[in-house]
Design a protein around this motif. Structure first.
Motif, PDB file in Angstrom:
ATOM      1  N   GLU A 126       0.832  -1.195   0.000  1.00 30.04           N
ATOM      2  CA  GLU A 126       0.000   0.000   0.000  1.00 30.04           C
ATOM      3  C   GLU A 126       0.869   1.248   0.000  1.00 30.04           C
ATOM      4  O   GLU A 126       2.016   1.231   0.436  1.00 30.04           O
ATOM      5  N   MET A 127       0.261   2.350  -0.509  1.00 30.23           N
ATOM      6  CA  MET A 127       0.993   3.608  -0.605  1.00 30.23           C
ATOM      7  C   MET A 127      -0.001   4.755  -0.491  1.00 30.23           C
ATOM      8  O   MET A 127      -1.126   4.663  -0.989  1.00 30.23           O
ATOM      9  N   ASP A 128       0.396   5.834   0.146  1.00 34.69           N
ATOM     10  CA  ASP A 128      -0.450   7.010   0.260  1.00 34.69           C
ATOM     11  C   ASP A 128      -0.795   7.535  -1.138  1.00 34.69           C
ATOM     12  O   ASP A 128       0.091   7.711  -1.989  1.00 34.69           O
ATOM     13  N   ALA A 129      -2.080   7.798  -1.375  1.00 37.64           N
ATOM     14  CA  ALA A 129      -2.534   8.175  -2.711  1.00 37.64           C
ATOM     15  C   ALA A 129      -1.958   9.523  -3.151  1.00 37.64           C
ATOM     16  O   ALA A 129      -1.639   9.709  -4.336  1.00 37.64           O
ATOM     17  N   ARG A 130      -1.821  10.470  -2.233  1.00 42.14           N
ATOM     18  CA  ARG A 130      -1.293  11.788  -2.610  1.00 42.14           C
ATOM     19  C   ARG A 130       0.176  11.690  -3.018  1.00 42.14           C
ATOM     20  O   ARG A 130       0.614  12.335  -3.989  1.00 42.14           O
ATOM     21  N   ILE A 131       0.939  10.884  -2.297  1.00 41.67           N
ATOM     22  CA  ILE A 131       2.353  10.713  -2.650  1.00 41.67           C
ATOM     23  C   ILE A 131       2.464  10.037  -4.009  1.00 41.67           C
ATOM     24  O   ILE A 131       3.272  10.432  -4.862  1.00 41.67           O
ATOM     25  N   PHE A 132       1.633   9.024  -4.224  1.00 44.87           N
ATOM     26  CA  PHE A 132       1.660   8.314  -5.503  1.00 44.87           C
ATOM     27  C   PHE A 132       1.300   9.262  -6.656  1.00 44.87           C
ATOM     28  O   PHE A 132       1.935   9.239  -7.712  1.00 44.87           O
ATOM     29  N   ARG A 133       0.290  10.105  -6.450  1.00 40.39           N
ATOM     30  CA  ARG A 133      -0.094  11.065  -7.484  1.00 40.39           C
ATOM     31  C   ARG A 133       1.060  12.007  -7.802  1.00 40.39           C
ATOM     32  O   ARG A 133       1.313  12.342  -8.966  1.00 40.39           O
ATOM     33  N   GLY A 134       1.783  12.426  -6.775  1.00 42.38           N
ATOM     34  CA  GLY A 134       2.935  13.287  -6.988  1.00 42.38           C
ATOM     35  C   GLY A 134       4.025  12.615  -7.798  1.00 42.38           C
ATOM     36  O   GLY A 134       4.648  13.240  -8.668  1.00 42.38           O
ATOM     37  N   GLU A 135       4.256  11.318  -7.530  1.00 38.82           N
ATOM     38  CA  GLU A 135       5.255  10.578  -8.293  1.00 38.82           C
ATOM     39  C   GLU A 135       4.832  10.426  -9.747  1.00 38.82           C
ATOM     40  O   GLU A 135       5.652  10.485 -10.665  1.00 38.82           O
ATOM     41  N   LEU A 136       3.528  10.217  -9.969  1.00 35.27           N
ATOM     42  CA  LEU A 136       3.022  10.130 -11.340  1.00 35.27           C
ATOM     43  C   LEU A 136       3.258  11.436 -12.094  1.00 35.27           C
ATOM     44  O   LEU A 136       3.673  11.425 -13.263  1.00 35.27           O
ATOM     45  N   ASP A 137       3.000  12.546 -11.437  1.00 37.10           N
ATOM     46  CA  ASP A 137       3.180  13.847 -12.080  1.00 37.10           C
ATOM     47  C   ASP A 137       4.638  14.107 -12.438  1.00 37.10           C
ATOM     48  O   ASP A 137       4.914  14.849 -13.388  1.00 37.10           O
ATOM     49  N   GLY A 138       5.553  13.502 -11.693  1.00 37.23           N
ATOM     50  CA  GLY A 138       6.972  13.759 -11.918  1.00 37.23           C
ATOM     51  C   GLY A 138       7.668  12.754 -12.801  1.00 37.23           C
ATOM     52  O   GLY A 138       8.873  12.886 -13.045  1.00 37.23           O
ATOM     53  N   SER A 139       6.946  11.732 -13.290  1.00 37.17           N
ATOM     54  CA  SER A 139       7.596  10.683 -14.074  1.00 37.17           C
ATOM     55  C   SER A 139       6.732  10.264 -15.255  1.00 37.17           C
ATOM     56  O   SER A 139       5.751   9.533 -15.078  1.00 37.17           O
ATOM     57  N   PRO A 140       7.082  10.657 -16.473  1.00 40.56           N
ATOM     58  CA  PRO A 140       6.335  10.220 -17.659  1.00 40.56           C
ATOM     59  C   PRO A 140       6.351   8.701 -17.847  1.00 40.56           C
ATOM     60  O   PRO A 140       5.360   8.130 -18.312  1.00 40.56           O
ATOM     61  N   THR A 141       7.440   8.052 -17.470  1.00 40.61           N
ATOM     62  CA  THR A 141       7.517   6.598 -17.668  1.00 40.61           C
ATOM     63  C   THR A 141       6.625   5.855 -16.689  1.00 40.61           C
ATOM     64  O   THR A 141       5.971   4.876 -17.044  1.00 40.61           O
ATOM     65  N   LEU A 142       6.555   6.316 -15.434  1.00 42.17           N
ATOM     66  CA  LEU A 142       5.638   5.729 -14.462  1.00 42.17           C
ATOM     67  C   LEU A 142       4.196   5.952 -14.905  1.00 42.17           C
ATOM     68  O   LEU A 142       3.357   5.049 -14.835  1.00 42.17           O
TER      69      LEU A 142
END
Length: 274
Positions: A126-142
Motif C-alpha cells: 500500500e501507498m499514500d494516494a497523494r504521494i503516488f499522485r505526486g510521483e506520477l506527475d513527476g515521471s512520464p515513464t511511471l
C-alpha cells in the motif's frame, strides 16, 4: 505504547498469515506493475510502499469517498462493486497481482462511484494516494505504465460485459476460476459462492449446480468455500475464449517493452520493500 512495526516485520507476518491459511510462501511473487517499472521509478516508490494483509471483505476504498491509499496486490483478488439505491450490488471488475487498486488516482481523480473490497484473501503493498499522485506527475515513464494498465483494465471490463451476454454459465465460471488461479500462489484458494454469484450475476443455487458439475468431472475440488484446481488444461478447454483474449491483451499492453524498460529483471517481492 506499542512500538511501530517495521516493513520487514510486517512482511514476515504477511508470509506467516498466508501459510496459516494453507497458502505456501513464494518470495519471488510480486505485483506485475511494479515489475515493469524502471529502476529509477521503482526506487522512488519503494520508501513509500508498505506490506499489507488483504483479509476477506477488507474495504480498500468506498464509493464517493476520497481514495486515501493505492494498493498493489501480490496475491488475492479485489472486487470492484457498484451498489444501487435499493441495496443490490454487482461486481463490475476484479484486480489482482496484474494491477493497482485506486485507478482513479492514476487518472487524476480521488473519487469513484464504485467501491473496492477484498474477495479472495492475500497480501499486497500500500501507498499514500497523494504521494503516488505526486510521483506520477513527476515521471512520464511511471505514468505510461499506469495508463497502459488502465487501458488493459477497461478492456477486461468490456470483455466481461460481452461475456455475460454471450456465453453459457459454465464457460463463464471456468473463466473466473482460471483468472483467480492466475493471481494466486497455488491452485488452492478461498472463493465463496457469494462472490462467484456476484461475479457471474446469478443466484447461489446456480453456482452450486455449476461447481458440482465441474467437481464431478474431476476439474476442481470445492468444499466450504475453498477451491482446488485439479485439471487446469481441462478447465481452460471448458472456458469461453474471453479468458485467452483478456490474458493476451494484458500481455500485449503490460509486456516488458522498450517503452517500459527494466534493467533489473529480478522480481520485486514483498520482502524487498523497506
Amino acid at each position: 505504547m506499542a512500538h511501530p512495526v517495521s516493513p520487514s516485520e510486517l512482511a514476515r507476518r504477511c508470509a506467516n498469515q498466508r501459510e496459516s491459511h494453507g497458502m505456501p510462501q513464494h518470495d519471488r511473487r510480486t505485483n506485475r506493475l511494479l515489475t515493469l517499472l524502471s529502476d529509477s521509478d521503482y526506487q522512488r516508490l519503494r520508501p513509500h510502499l508498505s506490506p499489507v494483509v488483504f483479509e476477506y471483505r477488507k474495504s480498500l476504498y468506498e464509493a464517493s469517498r476520497p481514495i486515501e491509499k493505492v494498493y498493489f496486490p501480490v496475491d488475492g483478488v479485489a472486487s470492484m462493486v457498484i451498489t444501487t439505491s435499493d441495496g443490490h450490488s454487482a461486481e463490475v471488475g476484479t484486480i489482482g497481482s496484474e494491477g493497482i487498486v485506486g485507478l482513479p488516482v492514476c487518472l487524476g481523480d480521488r473519487h469513484a462511484p464504485s467501491s473496492v473490497y477484498v474477495q479472495v484473501p492475500g497480501t499486497g503493498l500500500e501507498m499514500d494516494a497523494r504521494i503516488f499522485r505526486g510521483e506520477l506527475d513527476g515521471s512520464p515513464t511511471l505514468n505510461l505504465v499506469m495508463l497502459r494498465y488502465a487501458h488493459a483494465f477497461f478492456n477486461q471490463v468490456a470483455q466481461s460485459a460481452a461475456c455475460a451476454h454471450l456465453h453459457r454459465l459454465e464457460q463463464r465460471c471456468c473463466r473466473w476460476l482460471l483468472m483467480t488461479r492466475d493471481r494466486m500462489p497455488s491452485g488452492d484458494f478461498l472463493l465463496t459462492q457469494e462472490f462467484l454469484g456476484m461475479m457471474l450475476g446469478v443466484r447461489r443455487t446456480s453456482v452450486t449446480d455449476v461447481m458440482g458439475s465441474l467437481q464431478k468431472a474431476g476439474l476442481i475440488r470445492y468444499r466450504r468455500g475453498h477451491v482446488t484446481i485439479l485439471d487446469y488444461e481441462a478447465l481452460r478447454l471448458r472456458a469461453c475464449e474471453c479468458y485467452d483474449i483478456s490474458k493476451l491483451e494484458f500481455d500485449r499492453l503490460l509486456g516488458d517493452t522498450p517503452l517500459m524498460p527494466r534493467t533489473d529483471k529480478t522480481h520485486r517481492s514483498v520482502s524487498q520493500v523497506g
